[in-house]
Design an enzyme around this catalytic site. Structure first.
Site, PDB file in Angstrom:
ATOM      1  N   GLY A  80       2.381   2.394  10.668  1.00 21.48           N
ATOM      2  CA  GLY A  80       3.345   3.482  10.517  1.00 21.48           C
ATOM      3  C   GLY A  80       4.034   3.866  11.800  1.00 21.48           C
ATOM      4  O   GLY A  80       4.675   4.916  11.879  1.00 21.48           O
TER       5      GLY A  80
ATOM      6  N   ASN B 127       0.856  -1.185   0.000  1.00 21.88           N
ATOM      7  CA  ASN B 127       0.000   0.000   0.000  1.00 21.88           C
ATOM      8  C   ASN B 127       0.892   1.234   0.000  1.00 21.88           C
ATOM      9  O   ASN B 127       1.459   1.597   1.026  1.00 21.88           O
ATOM     10  CB  ASN B 127      -0.894  -0.035   1.249  1.00 21.88           C
ATOM     11  CG  ASN B 127      -1.712   1.227   1.405  1.00 21.88           C
ATOM     12  OD1 ASN B 127      -1.820   2.032   0.469  1.00 21.88           O
ATOM     13  ND2 ASN B 127      -2.296   1.411   2.582  1.00 21.88           N
ATOM     14  N   TRP B 128       0.999   1.859  -1.164  1.00 24.68           N
ATOM     15  CA  TRP B 128       1.932   2.994  -1.291  1.00 24.68           C
ATOM     16  C   TRP B 128       1.400   4.272  -0.650  1.00 24.68           C
ATOM     17  O   TRP B 128       2.134   5.242  -0.519  1.00 24.68           O
ATOM     18  CB  TRP B 128       2.206   3.272  -2.771  1.00 24.68           C
ATOM     19  CG  TRP B 128       2.943   2.186  -3.486  1.00 24.68           C
ATOM     20  CD1 TRP B 128       3.352   0.967  -2.982  1.00 24.68           C
ATOM     21  CD2 TRP B 128       3.374   2.211  -4.856  1.00 24.68           C
ATOM     22  NE1 TRP B 128       3.988   0.252  -3.964  1.00 24.68           N
ATOM     23  CE2 TRP B 128       4.023   0.991  -5.119  1.00 24.68           C
ATOM     24  CE3 TRP B 128       3.263   3.156  -5.888  1.00 24.68           C
ATOM     25  CZ2 TRP B 128       4.563   0.682  -6.370  1.00 24.68           C
ATOM     26  CZ3 TRP B 128       3.797   2.853  -7.128  1.00 24.68           C
ATOM     27  CH2 TRP B 128       4.442   1.626  -7.364  1.00 24.68           C
ATOM     28  N   LYS B 129       0.120   4.307  -0.329  1.00 25.05           N
ATOM     29  CA  LYS B 129      -0.501   5.528   0.211  1.00 25.05           C
ATOM     30  C   LYS B 129      -0.233   6.695  -0.748  1.00 25.05           C
ATOM     31  O   LYS B 129      -0.233   6.487  -1.956  1.00 25.05           O
ATOM     32  CB  LYS B 129       0.000   5.786   1.635  1.00 25.05           C
ATOM     33  CG  LYS B 129      -0.137   4.516   2.506  1.00 25.05           C
ATOM     34  CD  LYS B 129       0.025   4.744   3.959  1.00 25.05           C
ATOM     35  CE  LYS B 129      -0.169   3.415   4.686  1.00 25.05           C
ATOM     36  NZ  LYS B 129      -0.170   3.544   6.128  1.00 25.05           N
TER      37      LYS B 129
ATOM     38  N   GLU C  81      -5.521  -4.740  10.504  1.00 31.63           N
ATOM     39  CA  GLU C  81      -4.507  -3.711  10.679  1.00 31.63           C
ATOM     40  C   GLU C  81      -4.789  -2.952  11.970  1.00 31.63           C
ATOM     41  O   GLU C  81      -5.552  -1.967  11.966  1.00 31.63           O
ATOM     42  CB  GLU C  81      -4.526  -2.736   9.497  1.00 31.63           C
ATOM     43  CG  GLU C  81      -4.185  -3.382   8.173  1.00 31.63           C
ATOM     44  CD  GLU C  81      -3.575  -2.375   7.200  1.00 31.63           C
ATOM     45  OE1 GLU C  81      -2.496  -2.653   6.695  1.00 31.63           O
ATOM     46  OE2 GLU C  81      -4.167  -1.300   6.998  1.00 31.63           O
TER      47      GLU C  81
ATOM     48  N   HIS D  87      -9.483   1.280   4.532  1.00 28.38           N
ATOM     49  CA  HIS D  87      -8.233   1.477   5.274  1.00 28.38           C
ATOM     50  C   HIS D  87      -8.480   2.424   6.442  1.00 28.38           C
ATOM     51  O   HIS D  87      -9.287   3.355   6.331  1.00 28.38           O
ATOM     52  CB  HIS D  87      -7.158   2.037   4.339  1.00 28.38           C
ATOM     53  CG  HIS D  87      -5.811   2.048   4.974  1.00 28.38           C
ATOM     54  ND1 HIS D  87      -5.424   3.032   5.847  1.00 28.38           N
ATOM     55  CD2 HIS D  87      -4.790   1.160   4.921  1.00 28.38           C
ATOM     56  CE1 HIS D  87      -4.200   2.756   6.283  1.00 28.38           C
ATOM     57  NE2 HIS D  87      -3.795   1.629   5.742  1.00 28.38           N
TER      58      HIS D  87
ATOM     59  N   SER E  31       3.267  -2.038  10.278  1.00 31.00           N
ATOM     60  CA  SER E  31       4.722  -2.082  10.488  1.00 31.00           C
ATOM     61  C   SER E  31       5.335  -3.441  10.149  1.00 31.00           C
ATOM     62  O   SER E  31       6.229  -3.911  10.846  1.00 31.00           O
ATOM     63  CB  SER E  31       5.057  -1.662  11.924  1.00 31.00           C
ATOM     64  OG  SER E  31       4.669  -0.320  12.157  1.00 31.00           O
TER      65      SER E  31
ATOM     66  N   GLU F  45      -6.934   4.867   7.508  1.00 27.80           N
ATOM     67  CA  GLU F  45      -6.747   6.286   7.184  1.00 27.80           C
ATOM     68  C   GLU F  45      -7.985   6.839   6.477  1.00 27.80           C
ATOM     69  O   GLU F  45      -8.352   8.001   6.659  1.00 27.80           O
ATOM     70  CB  GLU F  45      -5.467   6.466   6.351  1.00 27.80           C
ATOM     71  CG  GLU F  45      -4.233   6.314   7.240  1.00 27.80           C
ATOM     72  CD  GLU F  45      -3.006   5.734   6.558  1.00 27.80           C
ATOM     73  OE1 GLU F  45      -2.936   5.741   5.316  1.00 27.80           O
ATOM     74  OE2 GLU F  45      -2.112   5.255   7.292  1.00 27.80           O
TER      75      GLU F  45
ATOM     76  N   GLY G 284       2.807  -1.116   4.269  1.00 30.55           N
ATOM     77  CA  GLY G 284       2.823   0.297   3.923  1.00 30.55           C
ATOM     78  C   GLY G 284       4.246   0.769   3.657  1.00 30.55           C
ATOM     79  O   GLY G 284       4.807   0.563   2.582  1.00 30.55           O
ATOM     80  N   GLY G 285       4.854   1.373   4.673  1.00 27.74           N
ATOM     81  CA  GLY G 285       6.168   2.008   4.525  1.00 27.74           C
ATOM     82  C   GLY G 285       7.212   1.133   3.834  1.00 27.74           C
ATOM     83  O   GLY G 285       7.924   1.600   2.928  1.00 27.74           O
TER      84      GLY G 285
HETATM   85  P1  PGA Z   1       2.765   0.369   7.586  1.00 29.49           P
HETATM   86  O1  PGA Z   1       1.318   0.588   6.917  1.00 29.49           O
HETATM   87  O2  PGA Z   1       3.312  -0.927   7.045  1.00 29.49           O
HETATM   88  O3  PGA Z   1       3.563   1.568   7.156  1.00 29.49           O
HETATM   89  O4  PGA Z   1       2.563   0.302   9.059  1.00 29.49           O
HETATM   90  C1  PGA Z   1       0.426  -0.477   6.720  1.00 29.49           C
HETATM   91  C2  PGA Z   1      -0.865   0.033   6.124  1.00 29.49           C
HETATM   92  O5  PGA Z   1      -1.314   1.122   6.504  1.00 29.49           O
HETATM   93  O6  PGA Z   1      -1.473  -0.638   5.269  1.00 29.49           O
END
Ligand code: PGA
Length: 245
Positions: free
Chosen positions: A174, A12-14, A168, A98, A204, A100, A225-226
């Site tokens: 993050g 997930n590149w956001k 999640e 998600h 994470s 967010e 994500g990251g």
């Molecule tokens: P993260 O994000 O790996 O940076 O914690 C995961 C996500 O939000 O899908």
């Protein structure tokens, strides 16, 4: 249904990587992963970068997913994109719900379920995200939250061959504070008791914790994500998944 034949690792590149960077990143990722077997891989770029990813990944076994999708096909919904448009662009699936989107952009259990239903009905795969806030976990409310979030999806969709859930925990996204493998397994087993579909862990995930998380009996892969923004880190996580199957 239940488990996946092969684990899925989705990046997930956001709101990172525009079209130019997407083309070179996907070419490098495809080259890095071309010999990898036993794991399904997807990248989830921002909308404007989706077609670049689709073109750069022709011939590669890496799917392209969007980060969201609307519940209607067309209409006066400024800023939204529909599943049919995504399919038209060569996109295979979409993340919905998600945390967010839920926390910052007003998605609710109901809109998440509607997004999931329509994505699936239109022919996309859907990764629907659930997970508790830190205060909810500390308050002993994790199962209540998961029951409510998964229940809303289950009520609209039931189990579906193209539906995947992602657990999640919001406090792990993050933050570098990954759920322990035991916490992840416990939540996944609970979610599976509510809806028997594949369940990814997200929050994470890094190369050094991915193997242990994905070794848990109810963990079917990872939503990253990251660490998905770097070819080497993401490829290393995909390799850890493949040693699990
Ligand atoms: P993260 O994000 O790996 O940076 O914690 C995961 C996500 O939000 O899908």
């Amino acid at each position: 249904m239940g488990r996946r034949a092969t684990p899925l690792v989705a990046g997930n590149w956001k709101m990172f990587k525009g079209p130019s960077e997407t083309a070179s990143f996907c070419a490098a990722l495809a080259a890095r992963l071309h010999a990898l077997d036993g794991v399904a891989v997807a990248v989830c770029p921002p909308y404007v970068s989706l077609t670049k990813a689709v073109h750069a990944l022709v011939g590669a076994r890496i799917a392209v997913f969007a980060q969201n999708a609307h519940w209607q096909e067309t209409g006066a919904f400024t800023g939204e994109v529909s599943p049919g448009m995504l399919l038209d662009a060569g996109v295979a699936g979409a993340i919905v719900g998600h945390s967010e989107r839920r926390r910052l952009f007003g998605d609710t259990d109901e809109t998440v379920a509607r997004r999931a239903v329509h994505a699936l009905e239109a022919g996309l795969e859907a990764i629907a995200c659930v997970g508790e806030l830190e205060a909810e976990r500390e308050g002993g409310l994790t199962e209540d939250v998961l029951r409510r979030q998964v229940g809303a999806i289950a009520a609209e969709v039931g189990s579906h061959e193209r539906l995947t859930l992602a657990y999640e925990p919001v406090w792990a996204i993050g933050t570098g504070r990954t759920a322990t493998p035991g916490q992840a397994q416990e939540a996944h087993a609970f979610i599976r008791s509510l809806l028997d579909v594949p369940i990814l862990y997200g929050g994470s995930v890094k190369p050094d914790n991915a193997a242990e998380l994905m070794a848990q009996p109810d963990v079917d892969g990872a939503l990253v994500g990251g660490a998905s923004l770097d070819v080497e880190s993401f490829a290393a996580i995909c390799e850890r998944a493949c040693s699990r199957s």
